[in-house]
Design a protein around this motif. Structure first.
Motif, short mmCIF file in Angstrom:
data_model
loop_
_atom_site.label_atom_id
_atom_site.label_comp_id
_atom_site.label_asym_id
_atom_site.label_seq_id
_atom_site.Cartn_x
_atom_site.Cartn_y
_atom_site.Cartn_z
N SER A 116 2.18 4.16 1.44
CA SER A 116 3.14 3.28 1.65
C SER A 116 2.66 1.76 2.04
N ASP A 117 1.50 1.73 2.58
CA ASP A 117 0.89 0.41 2.63
C ASP A 117 -0.66 0.26 2.07
N ASN A 137 2.01 -8.79 -0.94
CA ASN A 137 3.38 -8.13 -0.54
C ASN A 137 3.18 -6.85 0.14
N ASP A 138 2.33 -6.02 -0.28
CA ASP A 138 2.37 -4.72 0.26
C ASP A 138 1.23 -4.54 1.29
N CYS A 139 0.71 -5.54 1.77
CA CYS A 139 -0.47 -5.64 2.81
C CYS A 139 0.05 -5.55 3.95
N THR A 140 0.99 -4.81 4.37
CA THR A 140 1.50 -4.85 6.05
C THR A 140 0.33 -5.14 6.96
#
Length: 246
Positions: A116-117, A137-140
């Motif tokens: 998910s991340d 953007n997916d690097c929470t």
């Protein structure tokens, strides 16, 4: 003196004490099973010479904190492994991209159904990176992106929005808020400072000739009076959502 070019299968079996490991640029071949599980490993460097990676060629554990990769092929495959969940990473990690790497690949930091991340905490770019084809953007968990100098950042070709926002961009070891583009810079590339909302002021050089598409898109905190030279080319949405700029 001897130069190590190959690490043979079984050379380094399971290890519970090594914390840091460096595989030099001279190593070309790492045979399958060369490394066992290194349960204490927290920092690993992989040189530019290794020509391929598959299986468990490298020592691995789910708690490695820093990956230093100086090999384009291995960087690409490492990112693929992360998004497929193959590394079983369970801690936020630091990524250091070596000086022999010029391109961050397509969707390098994107995720998919397996994870998910993308668990990257910091990203440090080497001096040769000239192109970034991915977003963050997916690097929470991303806290900062570090680049050696401002000139390099201005010249990087971003395929998409860089996504480095909310005070995460670090130039030459410092977070920048007052952005002064140095004299001599003629172009600021597309998306260079898009959504970098840590910026509060902007000074452009007299040499500037082109500002790319979305270069300062949504830099909503910049308060400045800008004067442009004649015949400057300003790209689409270059200053969109920059309501404090006069």
């Amino acid at each position: 003196k001897y130069t190590v070019k190959k690490i043979a299968s079984g050379a380094f079996p399971d290890n519970s004490s090594t914390v840091k490991l460096s595989i030099p640029n001279s190593v070309v071949t790492i045979e399958s099973g060369a490394f066992g599980k290194f349960s204490a490993l927290r920092d690993i460097f992989v040189g530019s010479g290794v020509d391929s990676i598959s299986g468990y060629y490298f020592p691995h554990n789910k708690y490695i904190e820093t990956y230093r990769i100086n090999n384009q092929n291995i960087l690409d495959k490492f990112c693929m492994y992360v998004k497929q969940g193959a590394t079983s990473i369970e801690t936020k990690f630091n990524m250091v991209v070596g000086d022999d790497i010029s391109i961050i690949g397509e969707k390098a930091f994107a995720t998919n159904g397996y994870v998910s991340d993308f668990w990257m905490k910091t990203l440090t770019l080497g001096k040769s990176v000239t192109q970034i084809n991915s977003t963050f953007n997916d690097c929470t968990f991303l806290e900062e992106v570090c680049v050696p100098n401002l000139l390099q950042w201005c010249n990087i070709q971003f395929r998409y929005s860089n996504g480095v926002n909310y005070g995460k961009l670090k130039i030459g070891g410092e977070y920048i808020t007052d952005l002064v583009i140095p004299e001599g810079v003629e172009k600021i590339n597309d998306h260079a400072f898009e959504k970098v909302r840590q910026l509060t002021s902007l000074t452009l050089p007299s040499t500037i000739k082109e500002i790319g598409d979305s270069a300062f898109y949504w830099c909503s905190q910049i308060s400045a009076e800008l004067e442009f030279p004649e015949n400057i080319k300003i790209g689409k949405a270059a200053f969109y959502y920059c309501g404090k700029i006069k």
